[in-house]
Design a protein around this motif. Structure first.
Motif, PDB file in Angstrom:
ATOM      1  N   ALA A  28       0.825  -1.213   0.000  1.00 15.08           N
ATOM      2  CA  ALA A  28       0.000   0.000   0.000  1.00 15.08           C
ATOM      3  C   ALA A  28       0.855   1.258   0.000  1.00 15.08           C
ATOM      4  N   THR A  29       1.948   1.230   0.753  1.00 18.71           N
ATOM      5  CA  THR A  29       2.825   2.399   0.833  1.00 18.71           C
ATOM      6  C   THR A  29       3.480   2.693  -0.507  1.00 18.71           C
ATOM      7  N   ALA A  30       4.027   1.653  -1.133  1.00 21.48           N
ATOM      8  CA  ALA A  30       4.687   1.842  -2.424  1.00 21.48           C
ATOM      9  C   ALA A  30       3.692   2.274  -3.495  1.00 21.48           C
ATOM     10  N   PHE A  31       2.524   1.642  -3.503  1.00 20.79           N
ATOM     11  CA  PHE A  31       1.517   1.989  -4.510  1.00 20.79           C
ATOM     12  C   PHE A  31       1.047   3.428  -4.329  1.00 20.79           C
ATOM     13  N   ALA A  32       0.877   3.840  -3.075  1.00 20.66           N
ATOM     14  CA  ALA A  32       0.460   5.219  -2.812  1.00 20.66           C
ATOM     15  C   ALA A  32       1.521   6.207  -3.276  1.00 20.66           C
ATOM     16  N   GLY A  33       2.787   5.860  -3.063  1.00 26.57           N
ATOM     17  CA  GLY A  33       3.856   6.752  -3.497  1.00 26.57           C
ATOM     18  C   GLY A  33       3.925   6.883  -5.005  1.00 26.57           C
ATOM     19  N   VAL A  34       3.817   5.746  -5.705  1.00 22.60           N
ATOM     20  CA  VAL A  34       3.912   5.767  -7.167  1.00 22.60           C
ATOM     21  C   VAL A  34       2.697   6.451  -7.790  1.00 22.60           C
ATOM     22  N   ALA A  35       1.502   6.089  -7.308  1.00 18.08           N
ATOM     23  CA  ALA A  35       0.278   6.629  -7.901  1.00 18.08           C
ATOM     24  C   ALA A  35       0.005   8.062  -7.453  1.00 18.08           C
ATOM     25  N   GLY A  36       0.248   8.337  -6.180  1.00 17.49           N
ATOM     26  CA  GLY A  36      -0.053   9.669  -5.667  1.00 17.49           C
ATOM     27  C   GLY A  36       0.979  10.711  -6.027  1.00 17.49           C
ATOM     28  N   VAL A  52       5.503  12.832   0.865  1.00 21.92           N
ATOM     29  CA  VAL A  52       6.253  11.877   1.689  1.00 21.92           C
ATOM     30  C   VAL A  52       5.881  12.032   3.161  1.00 21.92           C
ATOM     31  N   ALA A  53       5.782  13.265   3.623  1.00 27.54           N
ATOM     32  CA  ALA A  53       5.457  13.505   5.031  1.00 27.54           C
ATOM     33  C   ALA A  53       4.054  13.002   5.373  1.00 27.54           C
ATOM     34  N   VAL A  54       3.079  13.383   4.567  1.00 26.92           N
ATOM     35  CA  VAL A  54       1.696  12.977   4.831  1.00 26.92           C
ATOM     36  C   VAL A  54       1.531  11.473   4.638  1.00 26.92           C
ATOM     37  N   GLY A  55       2.139  10.931   3.578  1.00 27.54           N
ATOM     38  CA  GLY A  55       2.032   9.500   3.310  1.00 27.54           C
ATOM     39  C   GLY A  55       2.639   8.658   4.418  1.00 27.54           C
ATOM     40  N   THR A  56       3.779   9.082   4.939  1.00 25.52           N
ATOM     41  CA  THR A  56       4.419   8.354   6.034  1.00 25.52           C
ATOM     42  C   THR A  56       3.537   8.358   7.277  1.00 25.52           C
ATOM     43  N   LEU A  57       2.973   9.494   7.583  1.00 32.46           N
ATOM     44  CA  LEU A  57       2.107   9.613   8.757  1.00 32.46           C
ATOM     45  C   LEU A  57       0.867   8.729   8.622  1.00 32.46           C
ATOM     46  N   VAL A  58       0.239   8.764   7.458  1.00 29.23           N
ATOM     47  CA  VAL A  58      -0.971   7.965   7.236  1.00 29.23           C
ATOM     48  C   VAL A  58      -0.651   6.474   7.267  1.00 29.23           C
ATOM     49  N   SER A  59       0.458   6.086   6.647  1.00 25.69           N
ATOM     50  CA  SER A  59       0.821   4.672   6.581  1.00 25.69           C
ATOM     51  C   SER A  59       1.087   4.090   7.963  1.00 25.69           C
ATOM     52  N   ILE A  60       1.838   4.823   8.781  1.00 26.62           N
ATOM     53  CA  ILE A  60       2.233   4.297  10.091  1.00 26.62           C
ATOM     54  C   ILE A  60       1.118   4.420  11.125  1.00 26.62           C
ATOM     55  N   LYS A  61       0.423   5.537  11.114  1.00 28.58           N
ATOM     56  CA  LYS A  61      -0.565   5.798  12.156  1.00 28.58           C
ATOM     57  C   LYS A  61      -1.958   5.267  11.836  1.00 28.58           C
ATOM     58  N   ILE A  62      -2.279   5.085  10.560  1.00 27.22           N
ATOM     59  CA  ILE A  62      -3.638   4.688  10.195  1.00 27.22           C
ATOM     60  C   ILE A  62      -3.684   3.311   9.529  1.00 27.22           C
TER      61      ILE A  62
END
Length: 205
Positions: free
Chosen positions: A71-79, A128-138
């Motif tokens: 999910a993290t990698a896909f979010a980074g590539v697509a987003g 990167v900042a928002v994605g990292t926060l969402v991935s780890i916390k949510i």
């Protein structure tokens, strides 16, 4: 793709990722995967093919759910589409289209490919900042326990032989890059424009 398949089947990718993330924390791994995903747009859609499975392997080696890595990698590539620190062909195309539209009003003006550079560069950091926060916390806390993986079951035990093989592979990779750069940038290189022009002149004579 064949090379990646061989590297994965031989255990090279898994062991390399395992050694790299040995001292990496949760935040560092997640932010790195997201950053690579966002920046992968400079090479087209390769991020979906290469980075997503590598992220799963990295999360496995870290004892974290591979679904979170996916999910993290896909979010980074697509987003992160077109958000980058580098100038890409997309910027050139958009600048050309914008210039054509601008010339309808001001024929002598043009739009530079650098027009969106600061916005796109800032977007990388924000994503990167928002994605990292969402991935780890949510995302990760919502994964069920059955999806969690024990790193001891998939980790390759470190050994001198494996470390030596990893160093040999890395050395060959660096040597290959150096050879390509020499062949391209050197005047006597095989792919050098200077060499091509010299050959053309000799044939013309």
């Amino acid at each position: 793709m064949i090379g990646i398949g061989i590297a994965d089947a031989s255990g090279l990718i898994g062991y390399a990722v395992q050694r790299v993330i040995k001292h990496a924390g949760t935040w560092q791994l997640t932010s790195t995967i997201l950053l690579l995903g966002v920046l992968s747009n400079i090479v087209g859609s390769v991020g979906y093919i290469v980075l997503v499975p590598l992220a799963c392997r990295a999360y496995l080696a870290a004892g974290r759910s591979p679904l979170a890595g996916l999910a993290t990698a896909f979010a980074g590539v697509a987003g992160g589409t077109h958000a980058t620190f580098f100038i890409t062909t997309y910027d050139i195309v958009i600048a050309g289209i914008s210039t054509s539209a601008l010339n309808l009003i001001h024929p002598k003006l043009s739009v530079s490919p650098l027009a969106n550079y600061y916005f796109l560069s800032a977007s990388v950091l924000l994503l990167v900042a928002v994605g990292t926060l969402v991935s780890i916390k949510i995302v990760e806390p919502r994964l069920s326990l059955s999806e969690q993986v024990n790193a001891d079951n998939i980790a390759v035990k470190p050994s001198k032989e494996n470390d030596r093989a990893l160093k040999a592979a890395a050395s060959l990779f660096v040597a290959s890059i150096g050879l390509i750069l020499f062949a391209t940038l050197s005047e006597s290189g095989w792919f050098s424009p200077c060499r091509s022009s010299t050959i053309s002149k000799k044939r013309s004579h």
